[in-house]
Design an enzyme around this catalytic site. Structure first.
Site, PDB file in Angstrom:
ATOM      1  N   LYS A   1       0.577  -1.028   0.439  1.00 53.00           N
ATOM      2  CA  LYS A   1       0.167   0.083   0.351  1.00 53.00           C
ATOM      3  C   LYS A   1       1.101   0.769  -0.106  1.00 53.00           C
ATOM      4  O   LYS A   1       1.610   0.779   0.857  1.00 53.00           O
ATOM      5  CB  LYS A   1      -0.563   0.127   1.320  1.00 53.00           C
ATOM      6  CG  LYS A   1      -2.181   0.345   1.024  1.00 53.00           C
ATOM      7  CD  LYS A   1      -3.410   0.177   0.223  1.00 53.00           C
ATOM      8  CE  LYS A   1      -4.515   0.902  -0.001  1.00 53.00           C
ATOM      9  NZ  LYS A   1      -5.662  -0.229  -0.516  1.00 53.00           N
TER      10      LYS A   1
HETATM   11  P1  NAD Z   1     -12.846   6.843  -2.653  1.00 57.34           P
HETATM   12  O1  NAD Z   1     -12.761   8.497  -2.903  1.00 57.34           O
HETATM   13  O2  NAD Z   1     -14.055   7.275  -4.367  1.00 57.34           O
HETATM   14  O3  NAD Z   1     -14.949   7.684  -2.022  1.00 57.34           O
HETATM   15  C1  NAD Z   1     -15.017   7.298  -1.165  1.00 57.34           C
HETATM   16  C2  NAD Z   1     -16.160   8.150  -0.470  1.00 57.34           C
HETATM   17  O4  NAD Z   1     -16.075   8.118   0.768  1.00 57.34           O
HETATM   18  C3  NAD Z   1     -16.241   8.986  -1.191  1.00 57.34           C
HETATM   19  O5  NAD Z   1     -18.123   9.249  -0.930  1.00 57.34           O
HETATM   20  C4  NAD Z   1     -16.168  10.528   0.175  1.00 57.34           C
HETATM   21  O6  NAD Z   1     -17.156  11.525  -0.270  1.00 57.34           O
HETATM   22  C5  NAD Z   1     -17.425   9.274   1.489  1.00 57.34           C
HETATM   23  N1  NAD Z   1     -16.344   9.681   2.680  1.00 57.34           N
HETATM   24  C6  NAD Z   1     -15.063  10.796   2.916  1.00 57.34           C
HETATM   25  N2  NAD Z   1     -15.177  11.138   3.849  1.00 57.34           N
HETATM   26  C7  NAD Z   1     -16.379  10.636   4.547  1.00 57.34           C
HETATM   27  C8  NAD Z   1     -16.811  10.152   5.961  1.00 57.34           C
HETATM   28  N3  NAD Z   1     -16.383  11.167   6.550  1.00 57.34           N
HETATM   29  N4  NAD Z   1     -18.405  10.175   6.117  1.00 57.34           N
HETATM   30  C9  NAD Z   1     -18.503   9.206   5.138  1.00 57.34           C
HETATM   31  N5  NAD Z   1     -18.129   9.575   3.991  1.00 57.34           N
HETATM   32  C10 NAD Z   1     -16.914  10.095   3.809  1.00 57.34           C
HETATM   33  O7  NAD Z   1     -12.702   6.103  -2.219  1.00 57.34           O
HETATM   34  P2  NAD Z   1     -13.236   4.483  -2.656  1.00 57.34           P
HETATM   35  O8  NAD Z   1     -12.310   3.813  -3.521  1.00 57.34           O
HETATM   36  O9  NAD Z   1     -14.519   3.743  -2.670  1.00 57.34           O
HETATM   37  O10 NAD Z   1     -12.311   3.893  -1.143  1.00 57.34           O
HETATM   38  C11 NAD Z   1     -13.320   3.770  -0.335  1.00 57.34           C
HETATM   39  C12 NAD Z   1     -12.898   3.524   1.049  1.00 57.34           C
HETATM   40  O11 NAD Z   1     -12.797   1.369   0.051  1.00 57.34           O
HETATM   41  C13 NAD Z   1     -11.141   2.913   1.314  1.00 57.34           C
HETATM   42  O12 NAD Z   1     -11.330   2.279   2.907  1.00 57.34           O
HETATM   43  C14 NAD Z   1     -10.337   1.987   0.547  1.00 57.34           C
HETATM   44  O13 NAD Z   1      -9.638   1.982   0.866  1.00 57.34           O
HETATM   45  C15 NAD Z   1     -11.512   1.093   0.425  1.00 57.34           C
HETATM   46  N6  NAD Z   1     -11.207  -0.123  -0.773  1.00 57.34           N
HETATM   47  C16 NAD Z   1     -11.235  -0.050  -2.372  1.00 57.34           C
HETATM   48  C17 NAD Z   1     -11.198  -0.264  -2.763  1.00 57.34           C
HETATM   49  C18 NAD Z   1     -11.126   0.567  -4.327  1.00 57.34           C
HETATM   50  O14 NAD Z   1     -10.988  -0.847  -5.115  1.00 57.34           O
HETATM   51  N7  NAD Z   1     -11.428   1.544  -4.993  1.00 57.34           N
HETATM   52  C19 NAD Z   1     -10.641  -1.680  -3.245  1.00 57.34           C
HETATM   53  C20 NAD Z   1     -11.140  -1.977  -2.393  1.00 57.34           C
HETATM   54  C21 NAD Z   1     -10.797  -0.822  -0.583  1.00 57.34           C
END
Ligand code: NAD
Length: 429
Positions: A119
């Protein structure tokens, strides 16, 4: 004049204090007795194999030069190259990356992907950076990492606040350095430069595949269940629409600006149009608006946590009214909250299993790039479903056989796979 102490604070503010790191280590220690592996092998799993801290200087649009701290941590390379996302966030630190890299190791092992976990990230506030600044930051970061990343060494992907465009800049920078197009250096790229169809939807779709499988085992029907989704980004946005496609009713969603709720179910297409135009859920008409914290505590059948870490804690776990929690985000439930939810009989579908759809289709993308041969959408969706369901079944069955929570069972499955490879290869020299 800048003092040495100021620079130290800037470069290394409590690098080993991230709450995620404490959670990752506590989870590992909890699972090790059940995993029953050799103590020397267990000792090797506690530490990341490589950790790189780089300073990334860029010219800001104002003409000023700013330096951003950035990281790449590789937890285990025993099963193959390392794999993991890159996040841009003000809280990124060495230990946050170390925790997320360790979780990537378990995730890849549970899904039986030939990867270890990594990461990385840049400590910055991406919402305050222009597109040009983000591009310069990404390109310089990639150049700084060129000695540790590579298609057979470590393959980055998107994570919080990074996307297809970020990956295209990374791919281009790396390709310029080696002198030929190298799409297999990153996954989550645009399709035009070697990305895979269905990668964008993979994590959210995988969350729903796991939730649906869990519902079946519990004797529930997903269609008709009332769901709340925290996060409306790459994971939460897709998970919400996949839930609706399967007949579930999404009554609440949240983003960084707060939550919205409607007992009748939300019109997700209208919400998506609003957020695309306005930048957030703030002001969306015809629904009740509430804080993120309040949304998490509303009654529902399935609560999908798809925003960020540390959302269900010892403080609010007793007030969660969901019948099941699905972790789309990494580390959204603290160790204490996990125990409280467990005592209350609320199953938690753990992150290292539930959000593994992204890395699984990333693996498909890398394989396609290496083979220069591309598969169709339905092919990828069905290969993903097969892998997610197989992993879910192995975790669920172990949790029943050894009377473990789903999280412990998932950790044990992952730890045993990695330990078997470490033991088979032995310790060099
Ligand atoms: P992203 O940036 O696309 O979306 C994040 C979302 O969370 C946004 O809608 C944002 O407005 C919201 N957010 C931010 N702060 C917030 C708060 N305080 N309260 C509520 N909502 C809030 O990111 P993502 O890729 O969707 O990732 C989200 C999570 O999933 C992370 O923990 C990431 O590590 C995990 N993840 C992502 C992937 C991937 O393929 N993108 C894979 C596995 C895990």
């Amino acid at each position: 004049m800048t003092k040495a102490a100021d620079i130290a604070v800037e470069i290394a503010p409590l690098e080993w204090e991230a709450s995620l790191w404490h959670t990752a280590i506590a989870q590992l220690e909890q699972a090790l007795p059940a995993a029953g592996i050799d103590p020397g092998t267990a000792e090797r799993l506690r530490y990341p194999e490589h950790a790189v801290l780089v300073s990334v200087p860029i010219h800001m649009d104002s003409g000023e030069t700013k330096v951003f701290p950035a990281y790449r941590v590789q937890h285990s390379r025993v099963l193959g190259p390392t794999k993991g996302g890159v996040r841009y966030d003000p809280h990124v630190s060495l230990s946050e990356c170390a925790a997320l890299a360790m979780w990537m190791t378990w995730k890849c092992a549970i899904l039986r992907l030939p990867y270890g976990g990594a990461k990385g990230g840049i400590r910055c506030n991406p919402r305050e950076l222009s597109r040009g600044e983000l591009e310069r930051l990404t390109r310089r970061f990639t150049a700084e990492l060129s000695s540790v990343i590579g298609p057979q060494e470590d393959i980055p992907a998107p994570d919080m606040a990074t996307d297809e465009q970020t990956m295209a800049w990374m791919m281009d920078t790396y390709s310029m350095q080696v002198g030929h197009a190298t799409p297999e250096i990153v996954t989550g790229k645009p399709i035009s430069v070697g990305g895979s169809v269905f990668r964008h939807e993979a994590t959210g779709a995988g969350v729903v595949m796991v939730a649906e499988r869990a519902c079946k085992r519990l004797g529930w029907e997903l269609a008709g269940l009332r769901c709340i989704v925290q996060g409306f980004g790459k994971v939460g946005g897709v998970a919400a629409s996949e839930l609706v496609e399967r007949g579930a009713i999404v009554t609440g969603i949240a983003d960084y600006s707060g939550g919205i709720h409607s007992d009748d179910g939300l019109d997700l297409a209208a919400v998506a149009r609003w957020t695309a135009e306005q930048g957030s859920l703030d002001g969306f008409p015809g629904v009740s608006h509430l804080t993120n914290a309040a949304l998490l505590e509303l009654p529902c059948d399935v609560l999908v946590l798809a925003a960020l870490e540390g959302q269900v804690t010892a403080q609010n776990a007793g007030r969660i009214q969901a019948r099941m929690v699905a972790e789309g985000a990494n580390g959204p439930t603290t160790v204490e909250a996990d125990a409280i939810l467990g005592e209350r009989g609320i199953p938690v579908l753990p992150d290292i299993l539930t959000n593994a759809g992204g890395v699984t289709v990333s693996y498909f993308e890398w394989v396609q790039d290496l083979g220069r041969l591309f598969w169709g959408r339905e092919d990828i969706r069905s290969r993903l479903a097969e892998k997610m369901c197989d992993a879910f079944d192995r975790v669920w069955d172990l949790s029943e056989q050894e009377r473990l929570t789903l999280r412990s069972a998932a950790l044990v499955v992952g730890i045993r796979e990695v330990a078997a490879a470490l033991d088979a290869r032995g310790l060099f020299p």
